[in-house]
Design an enzyme around this catalytic site. Structure first.
Site, PDB file in Angstrom:
ATOM      1  CB  THR A   1      -6.526  -4.320   4.910  1.00 43.39           C
ATOM      2  OG1 THR A   1      -6.006  -3.032   5.222  1.00 43.39           O
ATOM      3  CG2 THR A   1      -7.230  -4.287   3.568  1.00 43.39           C
TER       4      THR A   1
ATOM      5  CE  LYS B   1      -0.275   5.415   0.393  1.00 39.74           C
ATOM      6  NZ  LYS B   1       0.233   4.340  -0.475  1.00 39.74           N
TER       7      LYS B   1
ATOM      8  CG  ASN C   1      -0.704  -3.077  -2.850  1.00 36.66           C
ATOM      9  OD1 ASN C   1      -1.748  -2.460  -2.637  1.00 36.66           O
ATOM     10  ND2 ASN C   1      -0.290  -4.052  -2.042  1.00 36.66           N
TER      11      ASN C   1
ATOM     12  CE1 TYR D   1      -0.746   5.465   4.024  1.00 34.71           C
ATOM     13  CE2 TYR D   1      -2.717   6.833   4.180  1.00 34.71           C
ATOM     14  CZ  TYR D   1      -2.039   5.764   3.612  1.00 34.71           C
ATOM     15  OH  TYR D   1      -2.651   5.005   2.642  1.00 34.71           O
TER      16      TYR D   1
END
Ligand code: NAP
Length: 245
Positions: free
Chosen positions: A198, A167, A86, A163
């Site tokens: 978050t 991924k 995670n 980013y």
């Protein structure tokens, strides 16, 4: 009791996933790169009556830390049933394909890609000792090459040139890993938690960590008929979870 290691579980999505799996009767090794913050997270769970959990120091970008965590876990348990990769970072902003520094790319890949490889390879022997091992790589719809190239996609103009490739690379690693483990009881999947509020996005996310935790926990708890080598986004397709690679 089935055992789970979750990286980056001291807060946010990882923490909530730990909570939900505890509620399902799993034993959690709560991974945190800062042990004190991991222990505080454990205390929060204990205060809710969830006590089958302990903190494990693990910085996924640091081989010594990962190896030390593997040694420590090996002294506590002979097998690990679930690994949830995670821990992840956004890589900072802005992320221009022409201007982002190599250092920015390297740091982001160090955690989001090499970190997953490092942790998976370190713990694979403990996972092999489980009768039903599961690996969940926490990915992102932002890693979908097909959606990123689609001008009709809502987020077409929101490019994160550091980013997103991290991924996409994680997704390809998931495919390769699932392939190598195809003749075994392993289930290996990449799961998008959805755009949830978050620290990762300064709480701009529109979903909740509860939704994200449920999406991840589902793939940690797959039975023998569950899929492997898939990329799942219940945010993209709430009914099937289908999302293009
Ligand atoms: P977050 O709030 O920033 O939390 C990230 C967690 O990862 C923290 O516990 C952090 O530890 C940990 N971490 C970062 N680098 C680490 C390292 N080198 N070693 C170990 N732990 C490390 O992010 P989040 O929203 O919960 O994201 C969790 C995962 O979901 C990430 O992989 C992210 O890419 C993915 N995701 C998030 C969203 C979203 O909308 N939030 C959407 C799609 C995918 P510290 O507390 O020490 O910093």
């Amino acid at each position: 009791m089935k055992t789970v290691l979750i990286t980056g579980a001291n807060k946010s999505i990882g923490f909530e996933t730990a909570r939900q799996l505890l509620q399902q009767g799993y034993y959690i090794y709560l991974g945190s790169r800062d042990l004190t913050s991991g222990q505080k997270a454990v205390e929060r769970l204990n205060a809710e009556g969830l006590d089958q959990v302990e903190a494990v120091q693990i910085d996924v970008s640091d081989s010594d830390s990962v190896n030390a965590a593997r040694t420590a876990l090996g002294q506590k348990t002979h097998s690990l049933d679930v690994l949830i990769n995670n821990a992840g970072i956004s890589g900072g902003r802005p992320q221009s394909a022409l201007e982002a520094s190599i250092e920015q790319y390297r740091n982001t890949f160090e955690t989001n890609v090499f970190g997953v490889v490092r942790v998976t390879q370190a713990f694979i022997d403990l996972l092999r000792n489980s009768p039903e091992p599961r690996i969940v790589n926490v990915s992102s719809s932002q890693g979908s090459l097909t959606l990123a190239a689609d001008p009709d996609n809502t987020y077409y103009h929101h490019k994160g040139a550091v980013y997103q490739p991290s991924k996409s690379a994680l997704n390809m690693y998931t495919i390769a890993l699932a392939y190598e483990l195809r003749e075994t009881p392993f289930k290996v999947n990449a799961v998008d938690p959805g755009f949830v509020a978050t620290d990762f996005n300064n709480h701009r996310g529109t979903g909740t960590v509860q939704e994200a935790g449920t999406r991840i926990a589902k793939y940690a708890m797959l039975d023998e008929n569950g899929p492997t080598g898939t990329f799942i986004s219940e945010e993209h397709n709430p009914e099937t979870g289908d999302i293009p690679w």
